[in-house]
Design a protein around this motif. Structure first.
Motif, PDB file in Angstrom:
ATOM      1  N   GLN A  73      33.642  35.398  30.089  1.00  0.00           N
ATOM      2  CA  GLN A  73      34.553  35.210  31.227  1.00  0.00           C
ATOM      3  C   GLN A  73      33.938  35.654  32.547  1.00  0.00           C
ATOM      4  OE1 GLN A  73      37.409  33.451  30.758  1.00  0.00           O
ATOM      5  NE2 GLN A  73      36.481  33.328  28.721  1.00  0.00           N
ATOM      6  N   GLY A  74      32.789  36.315  32.490  1.00  0.00           N
ATOM      7  CA  GLY A  74      32.084  36.673  33.710  1.00  0.00           C
ATOM      8  C   GLY A  74      32.318  38.074  34.219  1.00  0.00           C
ATOM      9  N   VAL A  75      32.790  38.990  33.361  1.00  0.00           N
ATOM     10  CA  VAL A  75      32.959  40.370  33.816  1.00  0.00           C
ATOM     11  C   VAL A  75      31.584  40.979  34.104  1.00  0.00           C
ATOM     12  CG1 VAL A  75      35.078  40.634  32.474  1.00  0.00           C
ATOM     13  CG2 VAL A  75      32.896  41.438  31.516  1.00  0.00           C
ATOM     14  N   ASP A  76      31.572  42.030  34.909  1.00  0.00           N
ATOM     15  CA  ASP A  76      30.315  42.682  35.266  1.00  0.00           C
ATOM     16  C   ASP A  76      29.865  43.692  34.224  1.00  0.00           C
ATOM     17  OD1 ASP A  76      29.676  41.828  38.219  1.00  0.00           O
ATOM     18  OD2 ASP A  76      31.845  42.136  38.105  1.00  0.00           O
ATOM     19  N   ALA A  77      30.793  44.188  33.416  1.00  0.00           N
ATOM     20  CA  ALA A  77      30.470  45.160  32.376  1.00  0.00           C
ATOM     21  C   ALA A  77      31.668  45.314  31.462  1.00  0.00           C
ATOM     22  CB  ALA A  77      30.100  46.518  32.988  1.00  0.00           C
ATOM     23  N   GLU A 129      42.280  45.201  48.762  1.00  0.00           N
ATOM     24  CA  GLU A 129      42.626  45.401  50.167  1.00  0.00           C
ATOM     25  C   GLU A 129      42.603  46.875  50.549  1.00  0.00           C
ATOM     26  OE1 GLU A 129      46.406  43.499  50.358  1.00  0.00           O
ATOM     27  OE2 GLU A 129      45.553  41.486  50.082  1.00  0.00           O
ATOM     28  N   ALA A 130      42.885  47.756  49.595  1.00  0.00           N
ATOM     29  CA  ALA A 130      42.872  49.194  49.865  1.00  0.00           C
ATOM     30  C   ALA A 130      41.460  49.756  49.968  1.00  0.00           C
ATOM     31  CB  ALA A 130      43.644  49.939  48.779  1.00  0.00           C
ATOM     32  N   GLY A 131      40.446  48.986  49.582  1.00  0.00           N
ATOM     33  CA  GLY A 131      39.064  49.429  49.671  1.00  0.00           C
ATOM     34  C   GLY A 131      38.470  49.901  48.368  1.00  0.00           C
ATOM     35  N   MET A 132      39.090  49.562  47.237  1.00  0.00           N
ATOM     36  CA  MET A 132      38.551  49.966  45.943  1.00  0.00           C
ATOM     37  C   MET A 132      37.180  49.340  45.726  1.00  0.00           C
ATOM     38  SD  MET A 132      40.249  52.108  44.068  1.00  0.00           S
ATOM     39  CE  MET A 132      41.873  51.728  44.693  1.00  0.00           C
ATOM     40  N   HIS A 133      36.283  50.114  45.116  1.00  0.00           N
ATOM     41  CA  HIS A 133      34.920  49.642  44.910  1.00  0.00           C
ATOM     42  C   HIS A 133      34.792  48.767  43.669  1.00  0.00           C
ATOM     43  CE1 HIS A 133      34.103  53.717  46.972  1.00  0.00           C
ATOM     44  NE2 HIS A 133      34.354  52.786  47.857  1.00  0.00           N
ATOM     45  N   GLY A 134      35.676  48.932  42.693  1.00  0.00           N
ATOM     46  CA  GLY A 134      35.648  48.149  41.467  1.00  0.00           C
ATOM     47  C   GLY A 134      36.971  48.266  40.740  1.00  0.00           C
ATOM     48  N   LEU A 135      37.173  47.398  39.757  1.00  0.00           N
ATOM     49  CA  LEU A 135      38.429  47.349  39.009  1.00  0.00           C
ATOM     50  C   LEU A 135      38.140  47.332  37.511  1.00  0.00           C
ATOM     51  CD1 LEU A 135      40.276  44.547  41.028  1.00  0.00           C
ATOM     52  CD2 LEU A 135      40.421  47.020  41.393  1.00  0.00           C
ATOM     53  N   THR A 136      39.075  47.887  36.750  1.00  0.00           N
ATOM     54  CA  THR A 136      38.974  47.884  35.295  1.00  0.00           C
ATOM     55  C   THR A 136      40.290  47.421  34.692  1.00  0.00           C
ATOM     56  OG1 THR A 136      37.503  49.796  35.411  1.00  0.00           O
ATOM     57  CG2 THR A 136      38.429  49.264  33.259  1.00  0.00           C
ATOM     58  N   VAL A 137      40.248  46.439  33.829  1.00  0.00           N
ATOM     59  CA  VAL A 137      41.417  46.072  33.037  1.00  0.00           C
ATOM     60  C   VAL A 137      41.255  46.661  31.638  1.00  0.00           C
ATOM     61  CG1 VAL A 137      42.005  43.995  34.324  1.00  0.00           C
ATOM     62  CG2 VAL A 137      40.387  43.827  32.421  1.00  0.00           C
ATOM     63  N   PHE A 138      42.355  47.096  31.077  1.00  0.00           N
ATOM     64  CA  PHE A 138      42.414  47.676  29.738  1.00  0.00           C
ATOM     65  C   PHE A 138      41.568  48.935  29.596  1.00  0.00           C
ATOM     66  CE2 PHE A 138      43.922  43.322  28.569  1.00  0.00           C
ATOM     67  CZ  PHE A 138      45.219  43.731  28.337  1.00  0.00           C
ATOM     68  N   GLY A 139      41.728  49.827  30.589  1.00  0.00           N
ATOM     69  CA  GLY A 139      41.432  51.226  30.367  1.00  0.00           C
ATOM     70  C   GLY A 139      42.663  51.855  29.735  1.00  0.00           C
ATOM     71  N   VAL A 195      34.724  42.262  43.910  1.00  0.00           N
ATOM     72  CA  VAL A 195      34.264  43.600  43.538  1.00  0.00           C
ATOM     73  C   VAL A 195      33.848  43.526  42.071  1.00  0.00           C
ATOM     74  CG1 VAL A 195      35.765  44.840  45.173  1.00  0.00           C
ATOM     75  CG2 VAL A 195      36.593  44.352  42.844  1.00  0.00           C
ATOM     76  N   PRO A 196      33.059  44.491  41.586  1.00  0.00           N
ATOM     77  CA  PRO A 196      32.736  44.491  40.161  1.00  0.00           C
ATOM     78  C   PRO A 196      33.990  44.636  39.308  1.00  0.00           C
ATOM     79  CG  PRO A 196      31.240  45.921  41.358  1.00  0.00           C
ATOM     80  CD  PRO A 196      32.329  45.541  42.321  1.00  0.00           C
ATOM     81  N   LEU A 197      34.030  43.912  38.198  1.00  0.00           N
ATOM     82  CA  LEU A 197      35.134  43.968  37.257  1.00  0.00           C
ATOM     83  C   LEU A 197      34.619  44.443  35.909  1.00  0.00           C
ATOM     84  CD1 LEU A 197      38.107  43.343  36.446  1.00  0.00           C
ATOM     85  CD2 LEU A 197      37.314  41.034  35.833  1.00  0.00           C
TER      86      LEU A 197
END
Length: 310
Positions: A102-106, A40-50, A78-80
């Motif tokens: 699981q379908g992550v983008d990278a 909602e804030a406009g982030m272009h992508g997200l990363t879990v476990f950085g 968004v890309p995950l």
């Protein structure tokens, strides 16, 4: 030459891993809430476990569960990216295959190791992962945390692998952005991973920014990235706005991004629980300082979130 995918440009949040029970249980409900807040804030992508997601604090089973929950909830909005680095090459490959399923983008792979690695060992590690990966692979250089520095010359060699798509450069040296771009012929995307040098990395031509501080400064980081990357770019405006955020980025460098991120989210009304022990949130004096810094930011906020990058 490999074409750089637009999926691997822009501002990517390094999500904290939300917890309950004093950090001992992953809170899946809060994870979904955090994902929605960033989008909602406009982030272009997200990363879990950085690093900000405390990749080294959770078991393989817990990490699998978080990746699955995140992939389902993001649902292509968004890309995950999933951090799949581990102590051994075999575990990294298992995690990478699972994330792909699981379908992550990278995937983003940091070399987690007790022993500093030789260049030949780094190359062998990533070559084995690349051979096994069915999704784009990101190289994560974070020598302060890992004790292993993946030098630009090594990155250039790894960039020749078909599945290597981007690099997160967190050495804190903006010259590394230029060096990697030059040595790779700009065949991979280059991301800045150090919040406190964002303007220098914009100027050096970074394609994107992986940020832990944007957990606390969601709309602010979206705005800063837009000023630095979207036409017409105005570096005077970038520097002026960056000055308002720098004290918080500096606190991250001094106190640890993960502590600032968990504490700042709570201060901004989005409690995501504490990091897992032995890590703790900010101590009382630092938390009070962060609260004062955050209270002074509201006047700099745009009326609404900026739109995600096209």
């Amino acid at each position: 030459m490999k074409a750089i995918s637009n999926k691997f440009r822009g501002l990517f949040a390094f999500l904290v891993t939300p917890t309950a029970e004093d950090g001992e249980v992953v809170d899946e409900g809060r994870l979904r809430e955090l994902i929605d807040l960033h989008i909602e804030a406009g982030m272009h992508g997200l990363t879990v476990f950085g690093s900000t997601g405390a990749i080294g604090s959770f078991s393989e089973e817990e990490r699998r569960r978080v990746i699955a929950v995140a992939a389902r909830h993001v649902a292509g909005r968004v890309p995950l990216v999933a951090g799949t680095g581990a102590m051994t090459t075999a575990e990294t490959i298992r995690m990478t295959r699972y994330a792909a399923d699981q379908g992550v983008d990278a995937v983003l792979v940091v070399p987690i190791t007790y022993w500093p690695l030789r260049d030949s060992e780094i190359i062998g590690h990533y070559e084995a992962i690349a051979r096994s990966s069915t999704v784009p692979l990101g190289i994560y250089n974070n020598p302060t945390t890992t004790g292993t520095d993946i030098k630009p010359e090594v990155i250039a060699r790894l960039a020749e692998l078909d599945s290597v798509a981007f690099v997160k450069e967190s050495s804190g040296d903006p010259a590394r952005i230029s060096a990697v771009r030059h040595l790779t012929g700009h065949s991979v995307s280059v991301f800045n991973g150090k919040d406190s040098i964002a303007p220098e990395c914009f100027a050096a031509g970074a394609d994107g920014w992986f940020s832990g501080g944007c957990n606390v400064l969601m709309r602010e980081c979206v705005r800063l990235f837009a000023l630095g990357h979207e036409a017409p770019r105005d570096f005077g405006a970038v520097l002026a706005y960056f000055e308002t955020l720098y004290p918080i980025f500096d606190m991250q460098s001094r106190c640890g991004t993960i502590r600032v991120a968990h504490s700042g989210l709570a201060l901004r009304g989005h409690d995501m629980g504490p990091p897992r022990r032995p890590l703790r949130p900010l101590e009382a004096s630092d938390r009070a300082m962060l609260e004062r810094l955050l209270s002074g930011l509201e006047a700099t906020m745009p009326a609404r979130p900026l739109a995600p990058a096209k």
